[in-house]
Design a protein around this motif. Sequence first.
Motif, mmCIF file in Angstrom:
data_model
loop_
_atom_site.group_PDB
_atom_site.id
_atom_site.type_symbol
_atom_site.label_atom_id
_atom_site.label_comp_id
_atom_site.label_asym_id
_atom_site.label_seq_id
_atom_site.Cartn_x
_atom_site.Cartn_y
_atom_site.Cartn_z
ATOM 1 N N LEU A 7 4.482 15.879 -0.100
ATOM 2 C CA LEU A 7 3.676 14.672 0.088
ATOM 3 C C LEU A 7 4.362 13.462 -0.555
ATOM 4 O O LEU A 7 4.331 12.351 -0.018
ATOM 5 C CB LEU A 7 2.283 14.885 -0.502
ATOM 6 C CG LEU A 7 1.278 13.739 -0.306
ATOM 7 C CD1 LEU A 7 1.045 13.496 1.186
ATOM 8 C CD2 LEU A 7 -0.038 14.038 -1.019
ATOM 9 N N ALA A 8 4.992 13.690 -1.701
ATOM 10 C CA ALA A 8 5.722 12.607 -2.362
ATOM 11 C C ALA A 8 6.913 12.148 -1.512
ATOM 12 O O ALA A 8 7.189 10.949 -1.378
ATOM 13 C CB ALA A 8 6.185 13.064 -3.747
ATOM 14 N N ALA A 9 7.641 13.109 -0.907
ATOM 15 C CA ALA A 9 8.776 12.746 -0.049
ATOM 16 C C ALA A 9 8.305 11.995 1.191
ATOM 17 O O ALA A 9 8.939 11.035 1.645
ATOM 18 C CB ALA A 9 9.541 14.006 0.349
ATOM 19 N N SER A 10 7.134 12.421 1.736
ATOM 20 C CA SER A 10 6.601 11.737 2.906
ATOM 21 C C SER A 10 6.177 10.315 2.582
ATOM 22 O O SER A 10 6.403 9.390 3.366
ATOM 23 C CB SER A 10 5.398 12.527 3.449
ATOM 24 O OG SER A 10 4.786 11.837 4.520
ATOM 25 N N SER A 11 5.581 10.135 1.425
ATOM 26 C CA SER A 11 5.182 8.778 1.044
ATOM 27 C C SER A 11 6.402 7.886 0.814
ATOM 28 O O SER A 11 6.368 6.684 1.104
ATOM 29 C CB SER A 11 4.318 8.836 -0.218
ATOM 30 O OG SER A 11 5.067 9.324 -1.330
ATOM 31 N N ASP A 12 7.490 8.473 0.334
ATOM 32 C CA ASP A 12 8.727 7.691 0.173
ATOM 33 C C ASP A 12 9.259 7.234 1.533
ATOM 34 O O ASP A 12 9.718 6.092 1.688
ATOM 35 C CB ASP A 12 9.765 8.534 -0.555
ATOM 36 C CG ASP A 12 11.058 7.760 -0.772
ATOM 37 O OD1 ASP A 12 11.045 6.764 -1.530
ATOM 38 O OD2 ASP A 12 12.073 8.127 -0.138
ATOM 39 N N ALA A 42 0.831 -1.210 0.000
ATOM 40 C CA ALA A 42 0.000 0.000 0.000
ATOM 41 C C ALA A 42 0.861 1.253 0.000
ATOM 42 O O ALA A 42 0.571 2.236 -0.706
ATOM 43 C CB ALA A 42 -0.939 -0.017 1.202
ATOM 44 N N ALA A 43 1.917 1.246 0.797
ATOM 45 C CA ALA A 43 2.804 2.408 0.856
ATOM 46 C C ALA A 43 3.497 2.642 -0.478
ATOM 47 O O ALA A 43 3.671 3.805 -0.910
ATOM 48 C CB ALA A 43 3.836 2.210 1.971
ATOM 49 N N GLU A 44 3.894 1.581 -1.151
ATOM 50 C CA GLU A 44 4.536 1.736 -2.448
ATOM 51 C C GLU A 44 3.554 2.288 -3.484
ATOM 52 O O GLU A 44 3.917 3.127 -4.332
ATOM 53 C CB GLU A 44 5.091 0.392 -2.915
ATOM 54 C CG GLU A 44 6.320 -0.040 -2.128
ATOM 55 C CD GLU A 44 6.799 -1.423 -2.533
ATOM 56 O OE1 GLU A 44 5.997 -2.173 -3.144
ATOM 57 O OE2 GLU A 44 7.965 -1.766 -2.225
ATOM 58 N N ALA A 45 2.273 1.827 -3.423
ATOM 59 C CA ALA A 45 1.269 2.345 -4.361
ATOM 60 C C ALA A 45 1.005 3.821 -4.115
ATOM 61 O O ALA A 45 0.945 4.641 -5.067
ATOM 62 C CB ALA A 45 -0.023 1.537 -4.232
ATOM 63 N N ASN A 46 0.870 4.196 -2.852
ATOM 64 C CA ASN A 46 0.649 5.604 -2.515
ATOM 65 C C ASN A 46 1.841 6.461 -2.932
ATOM 66 O O ASN A 46 1.677 7.596 -3.403
ATOM 67 C CB ASN A 46 0.380 5.767 -1.027
ATOM 68 C CG ASN A 46 -0.942 5.151 -0.598
ATOM 69 O OD1 ASN A 46 -1.879 5.046 -1.402
ATOM 70 N ND2 ASN A 46 -1.023 4.738 0.658
ATOM 71 N N HIS A 47 3.033 5.917 -2.757
ATOM 72 C CA HIS A 47 4.220 6.668 -3.133
ATOM 73 C C HIS A 47 4.284 6.873 -4.642
ATOM 74 O O HIS A 47 4.692 7.949 -5.143
ATOM 75 C CB HIS A 47 5.472 5.935 -2.641
ATOM 76 C CG HIS A 47 6.746 6.546 -3.151
ATOM 77 N ND1 HIS A 47 7.126 7.830 -2.835
ATOM 78 C CD2 HIS A 47 7.722 6.049 -3.976
ATOM 79 C CE1 HIS A 47 8.274 8.108 -3.417
ATOM 80 N NE2 HIS A 47 8.660 7.031 -4.125
ATOM 81 N N GLN A 48 3.855 5.834 -5.383
ATOM 82 C CA GLN A 48 3.886 5.957 -6.835
ATOM 83 C C GLN A 48 2.943 7.071 -7.303
ATOM 84 O O GLN A 48 3.309 7.896 -8.160
ATOM 85 C CB GLN A 48 3.485 4.636 -7.483
ATOM 86 C CG GLN A 48 3.609 4.634 -9.000
ATOM 87 C CD GLN A 48 3.292 3.275 -9.592
ATOM 88 O OE1 GLN A 48 2.895 2.350 -8.875
ATOM 89 N NE2 GLN A 48 3.450 3.151 -10.905
ATOM 90 N N ILE A 49 1.742 7.109 -6.746
ATOM 91 C CA ILE A 49 0.794 8.160 -7.113
ATOM 92 C C ILE A 49 1.318 9.530 -6.690
ATOM 93 O O ILE A 49 1.259 10.519 -7.446
ATOM 94 C CB ILE A 49 -0.579 7.879 -6.481
ATOM 95 C CG1 ILE A 49 -1.190 6.604 -7.073
ATOM 96 C CG2 ILE A 49 -1.518 9.063 -6.690
ATOM 97 C CD1 ILE A 49 -2.493 6.188 -6.452
ATOM 98 N N ALA A 50 1.837 9.610 -5.448
ATOM 99 C CA ALA A 50 2.344 10.885 -4.948
ATOM 100 C C ALA A 50 3.522 11.367 -5.778
ATOM 101 O O ALA A 50 3.670 12.580 -6.027
ATOM 102 C CB ALA A 50 2.737 10.739 -3.483
ATOM 103 N N ASP A 51 4.347 10.459 -6.262
ATOM 104 C CA ASP A 51 5.504 10.837 -7.049
ATOM 105 C C ASP A 51 5.065 11.373 -8.420
ATOM 106 O O ASP A 51 5.600 12.388 -8.912
ATOM 107 C CB ASP A 51 6.421 9.625 -7.222
ATOM 108 C CG ASP A 51 7.799 10.036 -7.698
ATOM 109 O OD1 ASP A 51 8.300 11.059 -7.211
ATOM 110 O OD2 ASP A 51 8.370 9.325 -8.549
ATOM 111 N N VAL A 52 4.085 10.712 -9.029
ATOM 112 C CA VAL A 52 3.579 11.187 -10.328
ATOM 113 C C VAL A 52 2.919 12.555 -10.170
ATOM 114 O O VAL A 52 3.127 13.478 -10.995
ATOM 115 C CB VAL A 52 2.593 10.161 -10.920
ATOM 116 C CG1 VAL A 52 1.886 10.743 -12.165
ATOM 117 C CG2 VAL A 52 3.313 8.884 -11.285
ATOM 118 N N THR A 53 2.151 12.704 -9.114
ATOM 119 C CA THR A 53 1.468 13.977 -8.866
ATOM 120 C C THR A 53 2.482 15.095 -8.644
ATOM 121 O O THR A 53 2.315 16.226 -9.166
ATOM 122 C CB THR A 53 0.543 13.855 -7.646
ATOM 123 O OG1 THR A 53 -0.407 12.803 -7.889
ATOM 124 C CG2 THR A 53 -0.188 15.155 -7.377
#
Length: 402
Positions: free
Chosen positions: A174-179, A139-150
């Motif tokens: 948000l992308a850095a936090s998801s990473d 789940a964290a990897e999926a969220n990070h992928q979306i946050a990184d694209v955004t």
Amino acid sequence: MDQPTHSWDTQQQRGAGARTARRLARLAAVLGVLAVGLVVWHLVSAQRAVGALQVQADADAALVVATTHPRAESGTLQLVLPGTLQANYDAPIYARTDGYLKRWLVDIGTPVKTGQLLAQIESPEVDQELRQAQADLAAAEANHQIADVTAERWRKLRATDSVSKQDADEKISLAASSDAQVQAARANVQRLRELSGFERIVAPFDGVVTARDTDVGQLINSGSGTGRELFRIADVRQLRLYVHVPQTYATLMQKGLTAQLQLPDHPNQSYTATLTRTSDAIDPSSRTLLAELMVDNARHELLPGAYVEVHFQLPPDTQVAAYRVPANTLLFRGDGLQIATVDAREHVVLKPVTIGRDFGSDVEITHGLSAGDRVILSPPDSLSGGEAVRIANPEPSRVARS
């Protein structure tokens, strides 16, 4: 004519009486001298008898003791000390995770290799936590992928001033936090994977199993504080031997010194041990030096925990001069260990001594005695220095060689 005859007779009678009187006087004088002499002789004899009785009484009152001579140690000094064999490596094996013992594969006496499986624990809680952690990681990897694209899209929009800088920074943050959440989830998965790996109990080194204290179905607690020992493994290819050496011989314990070992279960065999190191300090409670020796046990003839007698052959030119005396000659006093001896006038002399080895019935005295001392056997505790004694078994003044 009759008158002169009568006068003559009278004179003769008077002369005879005088002579008799003189004889009686001399006899009386002789008898008086004899009487005086008899009285004097009686007094002198009585005085002598009193003196003899006093001497006899003093002799009877003196303590009667038996003595012996110290036996001098000769030749090479052999130092015999007790010791206990220990495995070169000896480790208890505990569980690192909680659960139930699923199976065990080795028992006591089994040789094992490094990494060999000893037992397996079933820990469903850990397995469930691992699966949950893997799902959280996904789940964290999926969220990070979306946050990184955004975040990448907002960077491009910010380049054309289509969005505000504040909004773009929020998306990038948000992308850095998801990473970071991905890294934390990945670390948690790794932790649980390693914890799950502890379900496999393996040998830490080559050795032999000396104890097994677990069975199938038992509840296993992790750690040495709450859990109990499951196995014990010992490396017995080499054995350690620790010996407490009396302070008297501490300076002779040098690295490389060899000793011969004798064991009750191997009465006709001798094994060689080599001194590897000492503690370089005297234990103040026992006044001994701790020495460590190594014994080669490639043929596995010796067992850890066995009692051994360690025989050191100390060089003659460095040996400590010592005498052996019976153990019943020692006096334990408040001011130290003493031995009672008898001097030439048959009076007690108490000598402070230093004891070396204890042979049971005999002890070794390293300081305080000389070869010609007459040592009292079984002295009473009340014996004091200077006390007159009478020797019951006079011995020739020589030293018996051991």
